[in-house]
Design a protein around this motif. Structure first.
Motif, short mmCIF file in Angstrom:
data_model
loop_
_atom_site.label_atom_id
_atom_site.label_comp_id
_atom_site.label_asym_id
_atom_site.label_seq_id
_atom_site.Cartn_x
_atom_site.Cartn_y
_atom_site.Cartn_z
N LEU A 176 70.40 -7.68 -3.46
CA LEU A 176 70.44 -7.25 -4.86
C LEU A 176 69.16 -7.69 -5.57
O LEU A 176 68.74 -8.84 -5.45
CB LEU A 176 71.66 -7.86 -5.53
CG LEU A 176 71.86 -7.58 -7.03
CD1 LEU A 176 72.08 -6.11 -7.28
CD2 LEU A 176 73.04 -8.40 -7.56
N LEU A 177 68.54 -6.76 -6.33
CA LEU A 177 67.28 -7.07 -7.00
C LEU A 177 67.38 -6.98 -8.51
O LEU A 177 66.79 -7.80 -9.22
CB LEU A 177 66.17 -6.13 -6.50
CG LEU A 177 64.76 -6.42 -7.00
CD1 LEU A 177 64.33 -7.84 -6.62
CD2 LEU A 177 63.77 -5.41 -6.43
N TRP A 178 68.10 -5.98 -9.04
CA TRP A 178 68.22 -5.87 -10.48
C TRP A 178 69.45 -5.08 -10.87
O TRP A 178 70.05 -4.39 -10.06
CB TRP A 178 66.98 -5.28 -11.14
CG TRP A 178 66.47 -3.95 -10.66
CD1 TRP A 178 65.43 -3.72 -9.83
CD2 TRP A 178 66.97 -2.64 -11.02
NE1 TRP A 178 65.24 -2.37 -9.64
CE2 TRP A 178 66.17 -1.69 -10.37
CE3 TRP A 178 68.01 -2.18 -11.83
CZ2 TRP A 178 66.36 -0.31 -10.48
CZ3 TRP A 178 68.22 -0.81 -11.96
CH2 TRP A 178 67.40 0.11 -11.29
N ALA A 179 69.78 -5.18 -12.16
CA ALA A 179 70.85 -4.37 -12.76
C ALA A 179 70.42 -4.04 -14.18
O ALA A 179 69.64 -4.77 -14.81
CB ALA A 179 72.18 -5.12 -12.76
N GLY A 180 70.92 -2.91 -14.69
CA GLY A 180 70.56 -2.50 -16.03
C GLY A 180 71.52 -1.47 -16.57
O GLY A 180 72.39 -0.96 -15.86
N VAL A 181 71.39 -1.17 -17.86
CA VAL A 181 72.21 -0.15 -18.51
C VAL A 181 71.29 0.91 -19.12
O VAL A 181 70.21 0.60 -19.63
CB VAL A 181 73.12 -0.77 -19.60
CG1 VAL A 181 74.25 -1.56 -18.96
CG2 VAL A 181 72.35 -1.65 -20.57
#
Length: 616
Positions: A250-255
């Motif tokens: 996992l590297l990033w998350a966003g909306v």
């Protein structure tokens, strides 16, 4: 057109309108549900100060004391702090120790150009707050220390974890530095006796609410990047709270909403979790008309989410440090690409059923060309026209070849009609004769489709690019002077609630003229169905971004000019090629059925007797 064909066309149109009506009804029902849910929500009671004791509390069954109870302690007022870059004002809060909101100086609000776009405006918790699971975000009050270049929050969670967060704006490259904040997260096990272990700590990535009236829900959702690829879960999928997802690398998350993105990315990938959900929010007055969302307070759904930390295991007094970067800004491809870490996947160029893989490369190329041309043209409407001209020049050889092929097909039309009438009871024989006819005259029946096939990936690439290009927001249409926002339909009036959009209408008219100038092939039924294409495209593109209609109209006009020019060029006569007889098996010396014969051995002759021996 015969009766069967008319019935087919009418059924298709009826199904299209039925689907549109059903979809609109479904959207309205979801909006009413959101309004009802928001109406039921009551403001939460203020939390009780953890330092207060149990004195004065009345247990069930006890008699009430004679003296009045003291008032509960009031919640300490939230403290806000501001750090600015040339493009953004980041407002921090000591409640949760994160970014309460980000105001983008270069982007006007869609409902009021006097105001600026504010990201995370409606969220119940800040970006960067710690979370323990779906919707469970900390309310820890942090002490604060700040300087001109950074702000530091320090606090202690209920389970004895000492937390220090250091935020430093503008740590990245030139393009996106005004929208980024570096986060250094230090965690210390403050318990002198017990070890601290957790795989359920998260960082909130905030929320994304609809930014304008008419934003579709499929544009809004939670994104996360793992194993080198991105996935988006749309807000409609979160009708019920979802369990956290465990992900490798996992590297990033966003909306996301249609034009803006909030992202938290790690320095290196690790195994972790993400969670997402949705919440109903009441938008500011005027942002979305009340009649469109079913509630007087402008209720809509926002997507919320969080990025999981790696598994934390700390001995008493032990510390660990994690580095993250926060991006809160527009979905501009050049900026997101410059950030690296695959964050440009937030553009969702490949988010198209079946053909997304084909549209994505063209979207990236066209976006790069668009921004480059805008650099000297200083108008995106003119840039779109220049790109259209370049595309038409590039595919001119295909267009030229297709026109020649269609002219040849038109000349064959009487013979094709004769074959259809002659063999209408035997389709197989009819197809055989048709293929022989094409071969005799050297005509490719699919040659006229080449320009359309070449343009479809470009059209799809334009469509995907324009759906989320923040660069086109509030940009004028250049020669289309009435267009003041290329990212929206070019509505000039709405009598009786019906929008009048000139560009799609002009697009349909020019498409009809183009087809009238094109050599007619096929039978009359096929020709009439073909003439319905402008109407179909008019319905499809009517409420899309005006930039798409501008591109398609410009390419129609250029194509009309090219077709007119082709008419001036003399066409070679259509001549039948002589058919070559098929060689027989026996005539072929190398046939597998004829074995090569060995040559007889010749002996020299010796005079008179032909080589025979004399009798004695």
């Amino acid at each position: 057109m015969d009766r069967t064909s008319w019935i087919g066309v009418i059924v298709c149109i009826a199904l299209f309108f039925a689907w549109t009506s059903w979809r609109n009804q479904q959207v309205n029902e979801e909006r009413r549900a959101a309004a009802e849910e928001a109406a039921k929500q009551e403001p939460a009671a203020p939390p009780v100060d953890s330092t207060s004791g149990a004195e004065g509390m009345v247990m069930e069954g006890d008699s009430a004391p004679e003296q009045p109870l003291p008032e509960p302690p009031k919640e300490v007022q939230e403290k806000l702090f501001s750090l600015q870059t040339p493009q953004t004002e980041f407002v921090f809060t000591d409640k949760g120790g994160g970014i309460r909101a980000a105001t983008l100086f270069d982007h006007e609000s869609s409902h009021d150009k006097e105001e600026k776009v504010i990201l995370n405006e409606y969220a119940a918790f800040p970006v960067g707050a710690l979370s323990r699971g779906v919707g469970n975000v900390e309310r820890t009050r942090y002490t604060t220390a700040r300087s001109e270049q950074s702000i530091v929050f320090e606090g202690r969670t209920e389970d004895g974890l000492q937390v220090k967060k250091t935020y430093t704006p503008g740590m990245e490259g030139e393009l996106a530095s005004g929208y980024t904040v570096g986060l250094k997260l230090e965690l210390t096990n403050a318990d002198p006796e017990k070890a601290f272990t957790s795989s359920d700590l998260y960082l909130s990535v905030g929320s994304a609410a609809p930014e304008f009236d008419g934003e579709q829900t499929y544009q809004r959702g939670l994104l996360y990047f793992y194993k080198g690829k991105a996935k988006m879960v749309k807000v409609d999928k979160y009708k019920k709270e979802q369990d956290p997802k465990e992900l490798e690398m996992l590297l990033w998350a966003g909306v996301n909403n249609q034009f803006f993105h909030t992202n938290i990315s790690a320095a290196e990938p690790y195994d972790g979790k993400v969670w997402g959900s949705r919440e109903s929010v009441s938008l500011n007055e005027g942002e979305i008309p009340a009649e469109k969302i079913g509630g007087p307070e402008g209720t809509a759904y926002a997507v919320i989410g969080a990025l999981g930390l790696p598994k934390i295991s700390l001995a008493p007094g032990e510390s660990t440090t994690l580095d993250y970067r926060i991006y809160m800004g527009p979905k501009e491809y050049a900026k997101l690409k410059g950030l690296g870490r695959g964050i440009d996947a937030a553009m969702r160029y490949d988010d198209l059923p079946v053909l997304g893989w084909l549209a994505a490369p063209f979207s990236r190329i066209l976006m790069g060309m668009l921004t480059w041309i805008h650099g000297w043209a200083q108008n995106y409407g003119i840039a779109i026209l220049v790109i259209t001209l370049i595309i038409r020049i590039v595919i001119w050889p295909l267009h030229h070849k297709a026109q020649r092929s269609m002219k040849r097909m038109a000349k064959l039309s009487p013979m094709m009609t004769e074959i259809r009438e002659k063999h209408k009871e035997d389709p197989q024989k009819m197809n055989t004769e048709m293929m022989a006819l094409y071969k005799d005259y050297g005509v490719n029946p699919f040659g006229g489709c080449l320009p359309m096939l070449a343009q479809m990936p470009i059209f799809l690439g334009f469509f995907q690019m324009l759906r989320s290009a923040a660069e086109l927001r509030h940009e004028s249409g250049g020669p289309a002077f009435w267009v003041d926002d290329l990212s929206m339909p070019d509505t000039v009036a709405s009598p009786l609630g019906i929008p009048i959009n000139p560009l799609p209408i002009v697009m349909g008219v020019t498409m009809f003229l183009q087809m009238k100038m094109t050599p007619q092939t096929g039978d009359k039924t096929q020709q009439r169905i073909f003439m319905f294409m402008p109407i179909i495209f008019l319905f499809i593109c009517y409420n899309f971004a005006s930039a798409l209609a501008l591109y398609w109209t410009a390419q129609n006009i250029i194509s009309i000019g090219q077709t007119w020019l082709m008419r001036k060029i003399p066409e070679p006569e259509l001549k039948k090629k002589p058919r070559q007889p098929a060689p027989s098996m026996r005539q072929n010396p190398m046939s597998p059925y004829d074995k090569p014969k060995k040559p007889k051995k010749q002996t020299p002759r010796t005079g008179g007797g032909g080589g025979k021996k004399k009798r004695k």
